[in-house]
Enzyme design. Sequence first.
Site, PDB file in Angstrom:
ATOM      1  N   ASP A  27      -6.567  -2.709   1.166  1.00 37.75           N
ATOM      2  CA  ASP A  27      -5.205  -2.660   0.643  1.00 37.75           C
ATOM      3  C   ASP A  27      -4.673  -1.255   0.908  1.00 37.75           C
ATOM      4  O   ASP A  27      -5.435  -0.343   1.244  1.00 37.75           O
ATOM      5  CB  ASP A  27      -5.205  -2.955  -0.871  1.00 37.75           C
ATOM      6  N   SER A  28      -3.369  -1.095   0.731  1.00 36.21           N
ATOM      7  CA  SER A  28      -2.780   0.234   0.886  1.00 36.21           C
ATOM      8  C   SER A  28      -3.266   1.193  -0.203  1.00 36.21           C
ATOM      9  O   SER A  28      -3.123   2.401  -0.062  1.00 36.21           O
ATOM     10  CB  SER A  28      -1.258   0.122   0.834  1.00 36.21           C
ATOM     11  N   CYS A  90      -3.376  -6.664   0.843  1.00 33.76           N
ATOM     12  CA  CYS A  90      -2.019  -6.117   0.795  1.00 33.76           C
ATOM     13  C   CYS A  90      -1.038  -7.107   1.428  1.00 33.76           C
ATOM     14  O   CYS A  90      -1.221  -7.517   2.581  1.00 33.76           O
ATOM     15  CB  CYS A  90      -2.008  -4.797   1.561  1.00 33.76           C
ATOM     16  N   GLU A 169       2.003   0.873 -11.576  1.00 32.60           N
ATOM     17  CA  GLU A 169       1.026   1.972 -11.475  1.00 32.60           C
ATOM     18  C   GLU A 169       1.128   2.919 -12.670  1.00 32.60           C
ATOM     19  O   GLU A 169       0.136   3.503 -13.094  1.00 32.60           O
ATOM     20  CB  GLU A 169       1.208   2.729 -10.146  1.00 32.60           C
ATOM     21  N   CYS A 201       3.350  -9.538  -3.971  1.00 29.68           N
ATOM     22  CA  CYS A 201       2.948  -8.130  -3.902  1.00 29.68           C
ATOM     23  C   CYS A 201       1.759  -7.961  -4.846  1.00 29.68           C
ATOM     24  O   CYS A 201       1.731  -8.558  -5.929  1.00 29.68           O
ATOM     25  CB  CYS A 201       4.104  -7.225  -4.327  1.00 29.68           C
ATOM     26  N   HIS A 203       0.944  -5.759  -6.839  1.00 26.89           N
ATOM     27  CA  HIS A 203       1.189  -5.162  -8.156  1.00 26.89           C
ATOM     28  C   HIS A 203       1.852  -6.109  -9.146  1.00 26.89           C
ATOM     29  O   HIS A 203       1.824  -5.864 -10.349  1.00 26.89           O
ATOM     30  CB  HIS A 203       2.086  -3.926  -8.009  1.00 26.89           C
TER      31      HIS A 203
HETATM   32  N1  DGL Z   1      -0.091  -3.423  -1.630  1.00 28.64           N
HETATM   33  C1  DGL Z   1       1.324  -3.498  -1.340  1.00 28.64           C
HETATM   34  C2  DGL Z   1       1.719  -4.974  -1.151  1.00 28.64           C
HETATM   35  O1  DGL Z   1       1.097  -5.886  -1.665  1.00 28.64           O
HETATM   36  C3  DGL Z   1       2.158  -2.827  -2.428  1.00 28.64           C
HETATM   37  C4  DGL Z   1       2.047  -1.303  -2.426  1.00 28.64           C
HETATM   38  C5  DGL Z   1       2.553  -0.649  -1.152  1.00 28.64           C
HETATM   39  O2  DGL Z   1       3.768  -0.648  -0.898  1.00 28.64           O
HETATM   40  O3  DGL Z   1       1.717  -0.162  -0.406  1.00 28.64           O
HETATM   41  O4  DGL Z   1       2.665  -5.240  -0.470  1.00 28.64           O
END
Ligand code: DGL
Length: 285
Positions: A27-28, A90, A169, A201, A203
């Site tokens: 993931d990012s 992600c 977050e 997403c 989050h």
């Molecule tokens: N993990 C990213 C997503 O699911 C969200 C956070 C980011 O923008 O890196 O799109």
Amino acid sequence: MEEALASNVIGTPSMRQDSHGPIGVFDSGIGGLTVLKALMARLPHERTLYLGDTARVPYGTKSSEVVTRYSLKNAEFLLERGIKLLVVACNTASAAALPALSATLPVPVLGVIEPGARAALKRTRGGGVGVIGTPGTIRSGAYQRALEAGQPHVSVKAKACPLFVPLAEEGWTTGDVPLLVAREYLAGFARDGVDTLVLGCTHYPLLKGVIAEVVGPGVSLVDSAEATAEAVAELLGARGLLAPESSTAPEHAYFVTDVPERFVEVGARFLGRPIPSAEQVDLRF
Ligand code: DGL
């Protein structure tokens, strides 16, 4: 481009997959831990390796070319550690890089978009499906395509909700602030005949409460993380790659590309269990 991608990634298509190998998840940053959480719950005997690209987060506001380049590097790192399957946790990376990853990697690759879209199509009653995600995910049209392909009765309303990421977050998941933001983003969904909303997403599952409050009980929320865990279980089962059951708990290792302190602290909230430690790694861009 293809050649450049192929030479970027270690491994050959003939690489042997072993049911004892770990599942790789990237993931990012922290958000993909919601996907890992769903995976751990659905597949409690699997070892996992998680890579959070915390040095380069967020991906959601970056171009698809850059996100693809980062994604290939992340995949290469995990592949070198013997993963049997890659989960792109992600949404933004799934939207941008899944074709490049699938074409290049010698192990099966699963993103979160197809499983999330499939779950939404099963759930919708009237065909009105909403999807929310980062600007990159929504701009890519990946969810919209996956939802509309061969489904003439489905109409999709998509909306980027960038402020949900920092709110999750910061732990601002209840109360007036997230509620106001959610109202601003989501007020139109119920009015537009949406009966099913995909949380596109990593989050957004943390904000399920306020999202549900704003869209109302008539809109069913689809969590891509759970749908993805189910898809991983199906794929491993079909290929004979499920880890054998064992009485000892499997190992879970965490890697990050920036210093690990914040990941360990905030990540525990996303994962729903403590993260004992995370190792900082340099992916050498
Ligand atoms: N993990 C990213 C997503 O699911 C969200 C956070 C980011 O923008 O890196 O799109």
